[in-house]
Design an enzyme around this catalytic site. Structure first.
Site, PDB file in Angstrom:
ATOM      1  N   ASP A   1       9.800 -37.205 -42.640  1.00  0.00           N
ATOM      2  CA  ASP A   1       8.792 -38.180 -43.063  1.00  0.00           C
ATOM      3  C   ASP A   1       9.320 -39.606 -43.013  1.00  0.00           C
ATOM      4  OD1 ASP A   1      10.630 -38.116 -45.096  1.00  0.00           O
ATOM      5  OD2 ASP A   1       9.192 -37.694 -46.707  1.00  0.00           O
TER       6      ASP A   1
ATOM      7  N   SER B   1      11.770 -40.826 -44.494  1.00  0.00           N
ATOM      8  CA  SER B   1      12.263 -41.312 -45.795  1.00  0.00           C
ATOM      9  C   SER B   1      13.630 -41.981 -45.673  1.00  0.00           C
ATOM     10  CB  SER B   1      12.306 -40.173 -46.818  1.00  0.00           C
ATOM     11  OG  SER B   1      13.126 -39.108 -46.358  1.00  0.00           O
TER      12      SER B   1
ATOM     13  N   ASN C   1      25.106 -40.209 -46.682  1.00  0.00           N
ATOM     14  CA  ASN C   1      24.680 -41.287 -45.787  1.00  0.00           C
ATOM     15  C   ASN C   1      25.488 -42.578 -45.924  1.00  0.00           C
ATOM     16  OD1 ASN C   1      22.595 -39.672 -44.804  1.00  0.00           O
ATOM     17  ND2 ASN C   1      21.153 -40.360 -46.374  1.00  0.00           N
TER      18      ASN C   1
ATOM     19  N   HIS D   1      19.155 -35.698 -41.211  1.00  0.00           N
ATOM     20  CA  HIS D   1      19.193 -36.154 -42.607  1.00  0.00           C
ATOM     21  C   HIS D   1      17.817 -36.583 -43.107  1.00  0.00           C
ATOM     22  CE1 HIS D   1      23.810 -36.849 -43.116  1.00  0.00           C
ATOM     23  NE2 HIS D   1      23.520 -35.701 -42.539  1.00  0.00           N
TER      24      HIS D   1
ATOM     25  N   PRO E   1      23.909 -30.609 -46.617  1.00  0.00           N
ATOM     26  CA  PRO E   1      25.152 -29.881 -46.879  1.00  0.00           C
ATOM     27  C   PRO E   1      26.394 -30.768 -46.729  1.00  0.00           C
ATOM     28  CG  PRO E   1      24.163 -29.188 -44.793  1.00  0.00           C
ATOM     29  CD  PRO E   1      23.180 -30.087 -45.454  1.00  0.00           C
TER      30      PRO E   1
ATOM     31  N   ARG F   1      21.793 -37.267 -35.826  1.00  0.00           N
ATOM     32  CA  ARG F   1      22.118 -36.991 -37.229  1.00  0.00           C
ATOM     33  C   ARG F   1      21.089 -37.598 -38.185  1.00  0.00           C
ATOM     34  NH1 ARG F   1      26.529 -39.142 -41.055  1.00  0.00           N
ATOM     35  NH2 ARG F   1      26.912 -37.372 -42.457  1.00  0.00           N
TER      36      ARG F   1
ATOM     37  N   THR G   1      34.937 -32.900 -25.583  1.00  0.00           N
ATOM     38  CA  THR G   1      33.913 -33.727 -24.926  1.00  0.00           C
ATOM     39  C   THR G   1      32.971 -34.357 -25.965  1.00  0.00           C
ATOM     40  OG1 THR G   1      32.518 -31.759 -24.636  1.00  0.00           O
ATOM     41  CG2 THR G   1      33.860 -32.403 -22.738  1.00  0.00           C
TER      42      THR G   1
ATOM     43  N   HIS H   1      27.374 -30.937 -33.399  1.00  0.00           N
ATOM     44  CA  HIS H   1      28.719 -31.507 -33.538  1.00  0.00           C
ATOM     45  C   HIS H   1      29.513 -31.437 -32.233  1.00  0.00           C
ATOM     46  CE1 HIS H   1      28.816 -31.215 -38.247  1.00  0.00           C
ATOM     47  NE2 HIS H   1      27.899 -32.054 -37.796  1.00  0.00           N
TER      48      HIS H   1
ATOM     49  N   GLY I   1      11.326 -33.251 -45.932  1.00  0.00           N
ATOM     50  CA  GLY I   1      10.708 -33.118 -44.619  1.00  0.00           C
ATOM     51  C   GLY I   1      10.912 -34.329 -43.728  1.00  0.00           C
TER      52      GLY I   1
ATOM     53  N   VAL J   1      15.427 -33.847 -46.281  1.00  0.00           N
ATOM     54  CA  VAL J   1      15.073 -34.461 -47.562  1.00  0.00           C
ATOM     55  C   VAL J   1      13.569 -34.702 -47.590  1.00  0.00           C
ATOM     56  CG1 VAL J   1      15.523 -36.388 -49.119  1.00  0.00           C
ATOM     57  CG2 VAL J   1      17.348 -35.540 -47.615  1.00  0.00           C
TER      58      VAL J   1
HETATM   59  C1  HEM Z   1      25.832 -27.439 -41.034  1.00  0.00           C
HETATM   60  C2  HEM Z   1      26.016 -28.381 -41.924  1.00  0.00           C
HETATM   61  C3  HEM Z   1      26.488 -29.765 -41.559  1.00  0.00           C
HETATM   62  C4  HEM Z   1      27.459 -30.462 -42.185  1.00  0.00           C
HETATM   63  C5  HEM Z   1      28.260 -30.005 -43.400  1.00  0.00           C
HETATM   64  C6  HEM Z   1      27.609 -31.698 -41.487  1.00  0.00           C
HETATM   65  C7  HEM Z   1      28.503 -32.709 -41.842  1.00  0.00           C
HETATM   66  C8  HEM Z   1      28.766 -33.804 -41.076  1.00  0.00           C
HETATM   67  C9  HEM Z   1      29.768 -34.794 -41.399  1.00  0.00           C
HETATM   68  C10 HEM Z   1      30.648 -34.805 -42.636  1.00  0.00           C
HETATM   69  C11 HEM Z   1      29.785 -35.697 -40.389  1.00  0.00           C
HETATM   70  C12 HEM Z   1      30.679 -36.929 -40.270  1.00  0.00           C
HETATM   71  C13 HEM Z   1      30.035 -38.074 -41.037  1.00  0.00           C
HETATM   72  C14 HEM Z   1      30.937 -39.253 -41.247  1.00  0.00           C
HETATM   73  O1  HEM Z   1      32.150 -39.094 -41.334  1.00  0.00           O
HETATM   74  O2  HEM Z   1      30.445 -40.395 -41.343  1.00  0.00           O
HETATM   75  C15 HEM Z   1      28.782 -35.304 -39.437  1.00  0.00           C
HETATM   76  C16 HEM Z   1      28.493 -35.972 -38.269  1.00  0.00           C
HETATM   77  C17 HEM Z   1      27.485 -35.603 -37.416  1.00  0.00           C
HETATM   78  N1  HEM Z   1      26.548 -34.616 -37.628  1.00  0.00           N
HETATM   79 FE1  HEM Z   1      26.668 -33.159 -38.994  1.00  0.00          FE
HETATM   80  N2  HEM Z   1      26.722 -31.734 -40.443  1.00  0.00           N
HETATM   81  C18 HEM Z   1      26.007 -30.577 -40.447  1.00  0.00           C
HETATM   82  C19 HEM Z   1      24.981 -30.253 -39.599  1.00  0.00           C
HETATM   83  C20 HEM Z   1      24.480 -31.082 -38.636  1.00  0.00           C
HETATM   84  C21 HEM Z   1      23.242 -30.885 -37.932  1.00  0.00           C
HETATM   85  C22 HEM Z   1      22.268 -29.741 -38.202  1.00  0.00           C
HETATM   86  C23 HEM Z   1      23.118 -31.900 -37.041  1.00  0.00           C
HETATM   87  C24 HEM Z   1      22.008 -32.196 -36.084  1.00  0.00           C
HETATM   88  C25 HEM Z   1      21.182 -31.302 -35.590  1.00  0.00           C
HETATM   89  C26 HEM Z   1      24.294 -32.730 -37.181  1.00  0.00           C
HETATM   90  C27 HEM Z   1      24.594 -33.807 -36.399  1.00  0.00           C
HETATM   91  C28 HEM Z   1      25.709 -34.596 -36.562  1.00  0.00           C
HETATM   92  C29 HEM Z   1      26.128 -35.594 -35.582  1.00  0.00           C
HETATM   93  C30 HEM Z   1      25.503 -35.823 -34.238  1.00  0.00           C
HETATM   94  C31 HEM Z   1      27.239 -36.235 -36.134  1.00  0.00           C
HETATM   95  C32 HEM Z   1      28.013 -37.425 -35.552  1.00  0.00           C
HETATM   96  C33 HEM Z   1      27.305 -38.697 -35.975  1.00  0.00           C
HETATM   97  C34 HEM Z   1      27.922 -39.987 -35.468  1.00  0.00           C
HETATM   98  O3  HEM Z   1      28.847 -39.982 -34.668  1.00  0.00           O
HETATM   99  O4  HEM Z   1      27.416 -41.048 -35.903  1.00  0.00           O
HETATM  100  N3  HEM Z   1      25.082 -32.226 -38.171  1.00  0.00           N
HETATM  101  N4  HEM Z   1      28.167 -34.157 -39.891  1.00  0.00           N
HETATM  102 CA   LIG Z   2      30.724 -31.940 -26.346  1.00  0.00          CA
HETATM  103 CA   LIG Z   3      12.696 -37.103 -45.173  1.00  0.00          CA
END
Ligand code: HEM
Ligand SMILES: [Ca+2]
Ligand SMILES: [Ca+2]
Length: 305
Positions: free
Chosen positions: A59, A61, A79, A51, A148, A47, A228, A178, A57, A55
């Site tokens: 880089d 940041s 964040n 992130h 997003p 994640r 899982t 996810h 690119g 933002v």
């Molecule tokens: C499509 C739009 C996306 C939205 C709206 C979104 C939103 C979120 C949110 C709200 C969380 C939970 C954060 C928290 O409660 O602290 C989350 C967790 C996560 N997101 Fe996304 N996400 C998106 C796309 C992505 C992408 C593109 C990736 C990576 C390629 C990603 C990887 C992850 C991972 C791995 C977690 C779990 C992080 C952890 O357990 O520490 N997400 N995301």
């Molecule tokens: Ca899984």
């Molecule tokens: Ca950046």
């Protein structure tokens, strides 16, 4: 007229092969041990890379810490109380600095660590292109506007990815990240109490550890993939098809719209998810990198030189 020829530096797989030959093994062993002590850390690192790239690119940041005179991205809404894994990246950087001082960017370390995290959790492998340099700046405002939100509609998701050159198909594949990790109650409370496109038993289970009242249990965690959470597989897409997406934005991908067919495809065909996911991670890693003499190679990821 060759005088006007501008060659833009490209990322390549072998950028550090002579300047830091042990880079990949150093990063890999650090990621392995971090994920071994806490599986979720792999998710957190993936994640962080997302992130960072969204933002200005990829880089580095997001890695810059706030100080009394500097406001970076770590306390932007997406964040704050949420992004984690900074210590793991900082520790990898210090190990890399010992072997190859002043050579490898934090942005590249994050890109490699994200790949290694996916692999160690059982996901697909790919060759990471490197040669990025580190930003001297960060933007809290851009983090707030470009990343997003979980309240996003499908059309908002499509446009935030399209703004950085990623297609709808890339967006769906990348959302498959996810399949690992956790989310806080505050990000899915509205969905589990108010939405109707949710499996009833699933909503009830989630309600048990995420109280209805704002301010109570806001930080309680639930797995993004109900089946899982510590394996990188295609179960995320299967969950969406049974209305067990945790976030509103997750379920938007399978809610009668244009992406239903992509979700269905990934749920049936894990290898098509794997190949689209890896291609999209490479594409995301190519978002406006700093190369040549732009930016710097930070000595410490949390601050500029
Ligand atoms: C499509 C739009 C996306 C939205 C709206 C979104 C939103 C979120 C949110 C709200 C969380 C939970 C954060 C928290 O409660 O602290 C989350 C967790 C996560 N997101 Fe996304 N996400 C998106 C796309 C992505 C992408 C593109 C990736 C990576 C390629 C990603 C990887 C992850 C991972 C791995 C977690 C779990 C992080 C952890 O357990 O520490 N997400 N995301
Ligand atoms: Ca899984
Ligand atoms: Ca950046």
């Amino acid at each position: 007229n060759y005088n006007n020829l501008v060659v833009e530096a490209q990322l390549t797989a072998n950028f550090y092969s002579t300047s830091c030959p042990n880079l990949l093994s150093t990063v890999q062993s650090a990621v392995k041990s971090a994920v071994k002590s806490e599986a979720r850390m792999g998710a957190s690192i993936v994640r962080l890379f997302f992130h960072d790239c969204f933002v200005n690119g990829c880089d580095g940041s997001i890695l810059l810490d706030d100080t009394s005179s500097f406001t970076g991205e770590q306390n932007a809404n997406p964040n704050r109380n949420s992004a984690r894994g900074f210590n793991v990246i900082d520790n990898i950087k210090s190990a890399v600095e010992k072997a190859c001082p002043g050579v490898v960017s934090c942005a590249d370390i994050l890109a490699i660590a994200a790949r290694d995290s996916v692999v160690v959790l059982g996901g697909p492998n790919w060759t990471v292109k490197v040669g990025r340099r580190d930003a001297r700046t960060a933007s809290q405002a851009a983090a707030n506007s470009n990343i997003p939100a979980p309240t996003s509609s499908l059309s908002q998701l499509i446009s935030s990815f399209s703004a950085v050159g990623l297609s709808t198909r890339d967006m769906v594949a990348l959302s498959g990240a996810h399949t690992i990790g956790q989310a806080r109650c505050t990000t899915f409370r509205t969905r589990i109490y108010n939405e109707t496109n949710i499996n009833a038993a699933f909503a009830t289970t989630r309600q048990r550890t995420c109280p209805r009242a704002t301010g109570s249990g806001d930080g309680n965690l639930a797995p993004l993939d109900v089946t899982t959470a510590a394996s990188f597989d295609n179960n995320y897409f299967k969950n969406l098809m049974t209305q067990r997406g945790l976030l509103h934005s997750d379920q938007e991908l399978f809610n009668g719209g244009s992406t239903d067919s992509i979700v269905r495809g990934y749920s049936k065909n894990p290898s098509s998810f794997s190949s689209d996911f890896t291609a999209a991670m490479i594409k995301m890693g190519d978002i406006s990198p700093l190369t040549g003499s732009s930016g710097e190679i930070r000595k410490v990821c949390g601050r500029t030189n």
